[in-house]
Scaffold this active site. Sequence first.
Site, PDB file in Angstrom:
ATOM      1  N   SER A  40       0.878  -1.173   0.000  1.00  0.00           N
ATOM      2  CA  SER A  40       0.000   0.000   0.000  1.00  0.00           C
ATOM      3  C   SER A  40       0.910   1.216   0.000  1.00  0.00           C
ATOM      4  O   SER A  40       2.104   1.102   0.309  1.00  0.00           O
ATOM      5  CB  SER A  40      -0.858  -0.017   1.282  1.00  0.00           C
ATOM      6  OG  SER A  40      -1.469   1.232   1.513  1.00  0.00           O
ATOM      7  N   TYR A  82      -1.563  -0.605  10.524  1.00  0.00           N
ATOM      8  CA  TYR A  82      -1.582  -0.822   9.068  1.00  0.00           C
ATOM      9  C   TYR A  82      -0.286  -0.315   8.434  1.00  0.00           C
ATOM     10  O   TYR A  82       0.310  -0.988   7.589  1.00  0.00           O
ATOM     11  CB  TYR A  82      -2.799  -0.109   8.480  1.00  0.00           C
ATOM     12  CG  TYR A  82      -3.111  -0.456   7.048  1.00  0.00           C
ATOM     13  CD1 TYR A  82      -3.555  -1.736   6.702  1.00  0.00           C
ATOM     14  CD2 TYR A  82      -2.993   0.484   6.025  1.00  0.00           C
ATOM     15  CE1 TYR A  82      -3.857  -2.058   5.388  1.00  0.00           C
ATOM     16  CE2 TYR A  82      -3.291   0.171   4.706  1.00  0.00           C
ATOM     17  CZ  TYR A  82      -3.730  -1.100   4.393  1.00  0.00           C
ATOM     18  OH  TYR A  82      -4.026  -1.425   3.089  1.00  0.00           O
TER      19      TYR A  82
HETATM   20  N1  LIG Z   1      -8.853  -0.828  -0.735  1.00  0.00           N
HETATM   21  C1  LIG Z   1      -7.831   0.009  -0.654  1.00  0.00           C
HETATM   22  O1  LIG Z   1      -8.014   1.249  -0.690  1.00  0.00           O
HETATM   23  C2  LIG Z   1      -6.438  -0.527  -0.523  1.00  0.00           C
HETATM   24  C3  LIG Z   1      -5.364   0.362  -0.672  1.00  0.00           C
HETATM   25  C4  LIG Z   1      -4.067  -0.110  -0.548  1.00  0.00           C
HETATM   26  C5  LIG Z   1      -3.845  -1.452  -0.294  1.00  0.00           C
HETATM   27  N2  LIG Z   1      -4.898  -2.293  -0.139  1.00  0.00           N
HETATM   28  C6  LIG Z   1      -4.594  -3.694   0.138  1.00  0.00           C
HETATM   29  O2  LIG Z   1      -5.147  -4.482  -0.891  1.00  0.00           O
HETATM   30  C7  LIG Z   1      -5.425  -5.809  -0.407  1.00  0.00           C
HETATM   31  C8  LIG Z   1      -6.840  -6.167  -0.786  1.00  0.00           C
HETATM   32  O3  LIG Z   1      -7.710  -5.206  -0.192  1.00  0.00           O
HETATM   33  P1  LIG Z   1      -9.220  -4.991  -0.669  1.00  0.00           P
HETATM   34  O4  LIG Z   1      -9.437  -3.543  -0.843  1.00  0.00           O
HETATM   35  O5  LIG Z   1      -9.565  -5.925  -1.775  1.00  0.00           O
HETATM   36  O6  LIG Z   1      -9.952  -5.407   0.697  1.00  0.00           O
HETATM   37  P2  LIG Z   1     -11.125  -6.448   0.967  1.00  0.00           P
HETATM   38  O7  LIG Z   1     -11.416  -6.374   2.411  1.00  0.00           O
HETATM   39  O8  LIG Z   1     -12.222  -6.224  -0.022  1.00  0.00           O
HETATM   40  O9  LIG Z   1     -10.418  -7.841   0.607  1.00  0.00           O
HETATM   41  C9  LIG Z   1      -9.499  -8.480   1.467  1.00  0.00           C
HETATM   42  C10 LIG Z   1      -9.739  -9.965   1.383  1.00  0.00           C
HETATM   43  O10 LIG Z   1      -8.792 -10.638   2.224  1.00  0.00           O
HETATM   44  C11 LIG Z   1      -9.466 -11.676   2.920  1.00  0.00           C
HETATM   45  N3  LIG Z   1      -8.815 -11.996   4.182  1.00  0.00           N
HETATM   46  C12 LIG Z   1      -8.676 -11.188   5.255  1.00  0.00           C
HETATM   47  N4  LIG Z   1      -8.085 -11.867   6.263  1.00  0.00           N
HETATM   48  C13 LIG Z   1      -7.849 -13.124   5.804  1.00  0.00           C
HETATM   49  C14 LIG Z   1      -7.259 -14.276   6.375  1.00  0.00           C
HETATM   50  N5  LIG Z   1      -6.816 -14.289   7.637  1.00  0.00           N
HETATM   51  N6  LIG Z   1      -7.169 -15.390   5.611  1.00  0.00           N
HETATM   52  C15 LIG Z   1      -7.634 -15.404   4.341  1.00  0.00           C
HETATM   53  N7  LIG Z   1      -8.186 -14.334   3.740  1.00  0.00           N
HETATM   54  C16 LIG Z   1      -8.301 -13.220   4.478  1.00  0.00           C
HETATM   55  C17 LIG Z   1     -10.860 -11.107   3.168  1.00  0.00           C
HETATM   56  O11 LIG Z   1     -11.811 -12.134   3.455  1.00  0.00           O
HETATM   57  C18 LIG Z   1     -11.141 -10.352   1.881  1.00  0.00           C
HETATM   58  O12 LIG Z   1     -11.798 -11.158   0.923  1.00  0.00           O
HETATM   59  C19 LIG Z   1      -5.155  -5.756   1.108  1.00  0.00           C
HETATM   60  O13 LIG Z   1      -3.899  -6.279   1.391  1.00  0.00           O
HETATM   61  C20 LIG Z   1      -5.196  -4.259   1.405  1.00  0.00           C
HETATM   62  O14 LIG Z   1      -4.450  -3.938   2.557  1.00  0.00           O
HETATM   63  C21 LIG Z   1      -6.176  -1.858  -0.264  1.00  0.00           C
END
Ligand SMILES: NC(=O)c1ccc[n+]([C@@H]2O[C@H](COP(=O)([O-])OP(=O)(O)OC[C@H]3O[C@@H](n4cnc5c(N)ncnc54)[C@H](O)[C@@H]3O)[C@@H](O)[C@H]2O)c1
Length: 265
Positions: free
Chosen positions: A155, A168
């Site tokens: 991120s 985070y």
């Molecule tokens: N959405 C944003 O703005 C953003 C920005 C920067 C980085 N990210 C990163 O992108 C990645 C995906 O985020 P997203 O926006 O799709 O979020 P999201 O919450 O929609 O998806 C995350 C997924 O990870 C799964 N997960 C969480 N804990 C778990 C575990 N212990 N075992 C197995 N699966 C697990 C969840 O069930 C979910 O389906 C993450 O690493 C997040 O930190 C997101």
Amino acid sequence: MTSGRSDISDDRTMFETAKPLAGRVALITGFAGHIGRATARLLAARGARIIGVDHPAVDAAAVSEGIDVTLLSADVCEEDQVRGYVEAAMQVSGQIDIFFNNAGIEGAQASIPDYPTADFKRIFAVNVLGVFLGLKYVLPVMQRQRSGSIINTASIAGLVGAANMSGYIMSKHAVLGLSRTAALEAAPFGVRVNSVHPGFVDSRMLTDIVHRLGAADTSSFADAVPLKRLATVDEVARAVAFLASDDSSYMTGHAMVVDGGVTVG
Ligand SMILES: NC(=O)c1ccc[n+]([C@@H]2O[C@H](COP(=O)([O-])OP(=O)(O)OC[C@H]3O[C@@H](n4cnc5c(N)ncnc54)[C@H](O)[C@@H]3O)[C@@H](O)[C@H]2O)c1
């Protein structure tokens, strides 16, 4: 396991018809999330076979309509379950060419004195240990193959600080360091490891963070972006697809930022 036609309608690049990932197997953690699903759709549209992993408590089948995917359940924090999803992927496909090591949580939004220690431990379990364990079990497969591309989801929180986000921020800085280390260990085997650093993505995770930080909506976040808008999940997916493909064949240990310029100034 679910099956169905890939939805390629949102991929309008030249690669849409070229299928540059034909014959490749892509293993994706956090599959059921916004970024995981968008990336699965795009990699499938470009020809990859998709194996999606998400937490056992999540009904990934309910959100996988339109994506041709083999679904596996695992908690990425549990070593036996990580070993299990990698072994199951190998049983299903016999190879892992792309590993999108993407599952993550946002944790608490609180100042350091108020940050619950349990949340600190939990976010490190998922975002750091989970990513580490994925590497621990996928790297040997790719090293035996002497090929593969790994993309760890970090991120912009892995590049800069932000108030009230200590858990985070620390976890994503750790993902960057881990990615660089893994890149060095994997390079002699012809295996590449890069990290992707999304900024403010129009998604469930950002909306929840914004609300917990006390803002009414995401508009102030969009205003802070030089490009004056949030990223779409498809824009993150395209960066991942590039790192997954041979178009990035000389890139390893790279931190690819997809943030509309937020971290530039
Ligand atoms: N959405 C944003 O703005 C953003 C920005 C920067 C980085 N990210 C990163 O992108 C990645 C995906 O985020 P997203 O926006 O799709 O979020 P999201 O919450 O929609 O998806 C995350 C997924 O990870 C799964 N997960 C969480 N804990 C778990 C575990 N212990 N075992 C197995 N699966 C697990 C969840 O069930 C979910 O389906 C993450 O690493 C997040 O930190 C997101």
